[in-house]
Design an enzyme around this catalytic site. Structure first.
Site, mmCIF file in Angstrom:
data_model
loop_
_atom_site.group_PDB
_atom_site.id
_atom_site.type_symbol
_atom_site.label_atom_id
_atom_site.label_comp_id
_atom_site.label_asym_id
_atom_site.label_seq_id
_atom_site.Cartn_x
_atom_site.Cartn_y
_atom_site.Cartn_z
ATOM 1 N N ASP A 39 13.219 -3.303 -4.779
ATOM 2 C CA ASP A 39 12.986 -4.010 -3.521
ATOM 3 C C ASP A 39 14.144 -3.712 -2.588
ATOM 4 O O ASP A 39 15.236 -3.343 -3.034
ATOM 5 C CB ASP A 39 12.871 -5.523 -3.751
ATOM 6 C CG ASP A 39 12.029 -6.216 -2.684
ATOM 7 O OD1 ASP A 39 12.403 -6.143 -1.495
ATOM 8 O OD2 ASP A 39 11.008 -6.823 -3.027
ATOM 9 N N ASP A 62 15.301 1.268 -0.174
ATOM 10 C CA ASP A 62 14.368 1.315 0.948
ATOM 11 C C ASP A 62 13.256 2.291 0.569
ATOM 12 O O ASP A 62 13.473 3.503 0.490
ATOM 13 C CB ASP A 62 15.090 1.784 2.208
ATOM 14 C CG ASP A 62 14.163 1.895 3.416
ATOM 15 O OD1 ASP A 62 12.948 1.636 3.281
ATOM 16 O OD2 ASP A 62 14.659 2.259 4.505
ATOM 17 N N TYR A 153 -1.516 -4.459 10.338
ATOM 18 C CA TYR A 153 -1.593 -4.887 8.943
ATOM 19 C C TYR A 153 -2.985 -4.611 8.378
ATOM 20 O O TYR A 153 -3.126 -4.052 7.289
ATOM 21 C CB TYR A 153 -1.259 -6.377 8.837
ATOM 22 C CG TYR A 153 -1.298 -6.916 7.426
ATOM 23 C CD1 TYR A 153 -0.296 -6.602 6.517
ATOM 24 C CD2 TYR A 153 -2.335 -7.741 6.996
ATOM 25 C CE1 TYR A 153 -0.321 -7.089 5.223
ATOM 26 C CE2 TYR A 153 -2.372 -8.234 5.705
ATOM 27 C CZ TYR A 153 -1.360 -7.903 4.820
ATOM 28 O OH TYR A 153 -1.395 -8.383 3.533
ATOM 29 N N LYS A 157 -3.695 -1.839 5.428
ATOM 30 C CA LYS A 157 -4.301 -2.184 4.144
ATOM 31 C C LYS A 157 -5.588 -1.406 3.907
ATOM 32 O O LYS A 157 -5.881 -1.006 2.772
ATOM 33 C CB LYS A 157 -4.550 -3.693 4.068
ATOM 34 C CG LYS A 157 -3.278 -4.527 3.928
ATOM 35 C CD LYS A 157 -2.464 -4.143 2.704
ATOM 36 C CE LYS A 157 -1.331 -5.129 2.441
ATOM 37 N NZ LYS A 157 -0.478 -4.700 1.299
#
Length: 250
Positions: A39, A62, A153, A157
């Protein structure tokens, strides 16, 4: 009842510091795996690692940096790679004509490029071994319009679902399955807590009444679905999007 057993296997989980990712870490660790938790949130990742004194390696990274991802994970040769990084990156809905290129790409980088970079890193070793499991975490927003109202977003997705299906076709001959889990709404980050609060009590109640199971999901619900898709018994399942939303999928 047969539980999952990943003893002797290495599982890479990205977006692992909190929420769904942390739930996936817990699931695989409990099933005996050697977990590599990755993470960009270093402090939260360190706190997660503190809960697992053995069989967990924390990697602050990253995931948008393809070279760094390949350098870190190209030699890892995980049996399972779970791409759970993503989210709305602190953004709020606004008209498309007001969305900047930087805002759009920040969400794409977090949700699609991160998965792309992880796949590039782990696929060569999986091909050489002749087996592997890749599971992406998409969203109900990858199957229909997004409750967030954030265009990038929803688009990202949908893109992640497309990447999952395409890679399933490409990697199947190498013994590698690629599937996705599409969660419904979960209160797993500050961004989603703000979204939940914005509905107000009446809106929250309407959302719950629209869910067949009459409750919001939990990270453990998503993690169990991921573990199933990663287990040996799911070896003939690939290119699928498993909706885990407590209600019939669209």
């Amino acid at each position: 009842m047969i539980g999952f057993d990943f003893s002797g296997r290495t599982v890479l989980v990205t977006g692992a510091a909190r929420g769904i990712g942390a739930g996936i870490v817990a699931e695989f660790h409990a099933a005996g795996a050697q977990v590599v938790a990755a993470d960009i949130l270093g402090e939260e990742l360190a706190a997660l690692a503190g809960r697992y004194p053995d069989r967990l390696t924390a990697e602050t990274i990253d995931l948008g940096d393809g070279a760094a991802v390949t350098d870190r994970f190209g030699r890892l040769a995980p049996d399972v790679a779970v791409c759970a990084a993503g989210g709305v990156r602190g953004q709020a809905p606004k008209p498309l004509e007001e969305v900047t290129d930087a805002e759009w790409m920040a969400i794409y980088d977090g949700n699609v490029r991160s998965a792309l970079n992880v796949m590039r890193a782990v696929i060569p070793a999986m091909k050489a071994r002749g087996s592997g499991r890749i599971v992406t975490i998409s969203s109900g927003a990858g199957l229909k319009p997004s409750l967030t109202g954030i265009q990038a977003y929803c688009s990202a997705k949908h893109g992640l679902v497309g990447l999952t299906r395409q890679m399933a076709l490409e990697l199947g001959p190498h013994g590698i399955t690629v599937n996705s889990v599409a969660p419904g709404f979960l209160r797993t980050s500050p961004d989603y807590e703000r979204q939940w609060a914005g509905y107000g009590e009446e809106g929250q109640q309407r959302m719950l009444e629209g869910i067949a199971m009459r409750r919001l999901g939990e990270p453990a619900d998503i993690a169990a679905a991921v573990a199933f898709l990663a287990c040996d018994r799911a070896g003939f399942i690939t290119g699928q999007v498993l909706s885990v939303s407590g209600t019939p999928s669209p």
